[in-house]
Design a protein around this motif. Structure first.
Motif, mmCIF file in Angstrom:
data_model
loop_
_atom_site.group_PDB
_atom_site.id
_atom_site.type_symbol
_atom_site.label_atom_id
_atom_site.label_comp_id
_atom_site.label_asym_id
_atom_site.label_seq_id
_atom_site.Cartn_x
_atom_site.Cartn_y
_atom_site.Cartn_z
ATOM 1 N N LEU A 223 -0.905 -4.574 10.369
ATOM 2 C CA LEU A 223 -0.169 -3.899 9.307
ATOM 3 C C LEU A 223 -0.434 -2.402 9.450
ATOM 4 C CD1 LEU A 223 1.585 -4.650 6.769
ATOM 5 C CD2 LEU A 223 -0.481 -4.232 5.422
ATOM 6 N N PRO A 224 0.600 -1.563 9.343
ATOM 7 C CA PRO A 224 0.371 -0.112 9.389
ATOM 8 C C PRO A 224 -0.612 0.317 8.315
ATOM 9 C CG PRO A 224 2.706 -0.599 9.606
ATOM 10 C CD PRO A 224 2.038 -1.891 9.248
ATOM 11 N N GLN A 225 -1.472 1.282 8.660
ATOM 12 C CA GLN A 225 -2.534 1.713 7.760
ATOM 13 C C GLN A 225 -2.329 3.158 7.297
ATOM 14 O OE1 GLN A 225 -5.191 -0.432 6.759
ATOM 15 N NE2 GLN A 225 -3.724 -1.862 7.692
ATOM 16 N N PRO A 226 -2.866 3.517 6.127
ATOM 17 C CA PRO A 226 -2.771 4.909 5.659
ATOM 18 C C PRO A 226 -3.545 5.852 6.570
ATOM 19 C CG PRO A 226 -3.432 3.420 3.891
ATOM 20 C CD PRO A 226 -3.532 2.649 5.159
ATOM 21 N N ILE A 227 -3.216 7.133 6.497
ATOM 22 C CA ILE A 227 -3.949 8.148 7.240
ATOM 23 C C ILE A 227 -5.362 8.254 6.678
ATOM 24 C CG2 ILE A 227 -4.052 10.603 7.806
ATOM 25 C CD1 ILE A 227 -1.005 10.682 7.492
ATOM 26 N N VAL A 228 -6.340 8.305 7.562
ATOM 27 C CA VAL A 228 -7.726 8.478 7.120
ATOM 28 C C VAL A 228 -8.259 9.857 7.499
ATOM 29 C CG1 VAL A 228 -8.261 6.034 7.155
ATOM 30 C CG2 VAL A 228 -8.550 7.359 9.232
ATOM 31 N N ALA A 229 -7.717 10.460 8.533
ATOM 32 C CA ALA A 229 -8.179 11.779 8.977
ATOM 33 C C ALA A 229 -7.436 12.873 8.222
ATOM 34 C CB ALA A 229 -7.976 11.931 10.477
ATOM 35 N N ASP A 230 -8.148 13.949 7.900
ATOM 36 C CA ASP A 230 -7.509 15.053 7.195
ATOM 37 C C ASP A 230 -7.372 16.292 8.078
ATOM 38 O OD1 ASP A 230 -10.463 16.139 5.287
ATOM 39 O OD2 ASP A 230 -10.148 15.689 7.409
ATOM 40 N N ASN A 231 -7.602 16.130 9.390
ATOM 41 C CA ASN A 231 -7.449 17.258 10.295
ATOM 42 C C ASN A 231 -5.973 17.609 10.462
ATOM 43 O OD1 ASN A 231 -7.459 14.621 11.680
ATOM 44 N ND2 ASN A 231 -6.907 15.818 13.468
ATOM 45 N N LYS A 232 -5.728 18.864 10.806
ATOM 46 C CA LYS A 232 -4.355 19.311 10.970
ATOM 47 C C LYS A 232 -3.766 18.770 12.268
ATOM 48 C CE LYS A 232 -4.958 23.595 8.347
ATOM 49 N NZ LYS A 232 -4.858 25.075 8.372
ATOM 50 N N ASP B 120 0.862 -1.178 0.000
ATOM 51 C CA ASP B 120 0.000 0.000 0.000
ATOM 52 C C ASP B 120 0.900 1.230 0.000
ATOM 53 O OD1 ASP B 120 -1.700 2.139 0.575
ATOM 54 O OD2 ASP B 120 -2.995 0.929 1.857
ATOM 55 N N LEU B 121 0.895 1.984 -1.083
ATOM 56 C CA LEU B 121 1.822 3.104 -1.227
ATOM 57 C C LEU B 121 1.581 4.200 -0.210
ATOM 58 C CD1 LEU B 121 2.012 3.467 -5.117
ATOM 59 C CD2 LEU B 121 3.512 2.180 -3.577
ATOM 60 N N ASN B 122 0.355 4.307 0.296
ATOM 61 C CA ASN B 122 0.023 5.373 1.229
ATOM 62 C C ASN B 122 0.203 4.987 2.687
ATOM 63 O OD1 ASN B 122 -0.810 7.263 -0.808
ATOM 64 N ND2 ASN B 122 -2.676 6.048 -1.055
#
Length: 233
Positions: A145-154, A95-97
Motif C-alpha cells: 500500500l502506498p505510504q505517507p511521506i516520512v522525510a522532511d528534506n527538500k 490514510d489521508l496523507n
C-alpha cells in the motif's frame, strides 16, 4: 530543462526493448510537485464535484466515467463518514496523507486540470529522476500500500515506489526503435498504440526491476494498477 538523454542502449545493464535506443531530447523548463497527490487532496476534488463537472474531463474520459459510474478511485468504499480502501491483503481505513492510487489516466488528467496544472511528460519525469536515488516503498518493504511521506528534506520525493505515476505521454516507439527478432517480436512493440506511459514503480514492484528509464504502460481507462499522479506545470 535542457538537453537530456532519454532511455538506454543495448550495451548497458538489463533493460526492455521499449527503453531503447538511448536518444537526446530537449526538455523546456518545467516544475514538478515534490510529492504524489494525496488521498486528502483527492477528497477535496471529490467534494468540489470533480466527478460531476464535464469541463474538467477529456471527452472519452467523461463518457467512460459516466458509463462506469465512477465517483471515487477503484477499491474505495464509504461507511458513514469513513472511507476505506483495499491493500494487497485486507481492507483498511483510508490514510489521508498517503498517495491516492487506483485511478485511471482520465481521472489523473481531470484532477490536474482541476488544480490548474497538468501531468508531466515522460521525458520531464525521466529528466528529473536522473538526479534522484532509486529507493522507496517497493515490494520488498512488504507494505502493499502506498505510504505517507516520512522525510522532511527538500527535493523530489516518492519518485520511485509507492505508486506508478501517469504521464501525458503516449506509449510510442523511441526514434530508431526496431522490433526485436524472434520471440521478442511479440513483446512491447506490439502494444505501442492507444496506451499511456507510467513511471516510477509501486509498492508491488520489485526494487531490482525499476530504474529511471523503465516505461510501464496502460490503457487510459484502466484502474486496477497502483497508479497515481504527480502534478506538473
Amino acid at each position: 530543462g535542457g538537453l537530456s538523454f532519454i532511455g538506454t542502449d543495448a550495451e548497458s545493464s538489463f533493460a526492455y526493448d521499449c527503453e531503447q535506443p538511448r536518444h537526446q531530447v530537449f526538455v523546456p523548463e518545467f516544475s514538478l510537485c515534490e510529492h504524489l497527490v494525496t488521498n486528502a487532496e483527492w477528497l477535496e476534488f471529490m467534494a468540489d464535484d470533480g466527478y460531476k463537472r464535464p469541463k474538467l474531463w477529456l471527452s472519452d474520459g467523461w463518457a467512460t466515467a459516466q458509463q462506469e459510474g465512477w465517483q471515487a478511485p477503484l477499491y474505495w468504499h464509504r461507511e458513514g463518514e469513513q472511507w476505506f480502501t483495499v491493500t494487497g491483503r485486507n481492507r483498511v481505513p483510508l490514510d489521508l496523507n498517503a498517495p491516492v492510487c487506483h485511478i485511471s489516466y482520465y481521472e489523473a488528467d481531470a484532477f490536474a486540470r482541476w488544480c490548474g496544472c497538468r501531468l508531466p511528460t515522460e521525458f520531464e519525469w525521466e529528466h528529473a529522476a536522473h538526479w534522484v536515488e532509486c529507493c522507496g516503498n517497493f515490494l520488498e518493504q512488504n507494505q502493499l500500500l502506498p505510504q505517507p511521506i516520512v522525510a522532511d528534506n527538500k527535493g523530489l520525493k516518492q519518485m520511485f515506489g509507492d505508486a506508478w505515476e501517469w504521464t501525458q505521454s503516449p506509449f510510442i516507439p523511441y526514434p530508431g526503435f526496431k522490433t526485436p527478432e524472434g520471440a521478442l517480436a511479440e513483446y512491447n512493440g506490439k502494444f505501442m498504440a492507444n496506451q499511456w506511459v507510467l513511471r516510477g514503480g509501486s509498492c508491488a514492484t520489485a526494487e531490482q526491476q525499476i530504474r529511471s528509464t523503465y516505461r510501464n504502460f496502460f490503457y487510459a481507462h484502466q484502474r486496477w494498477q497502483f497508479s497515481s499522479l504527480r502534478l506538473a506545470k
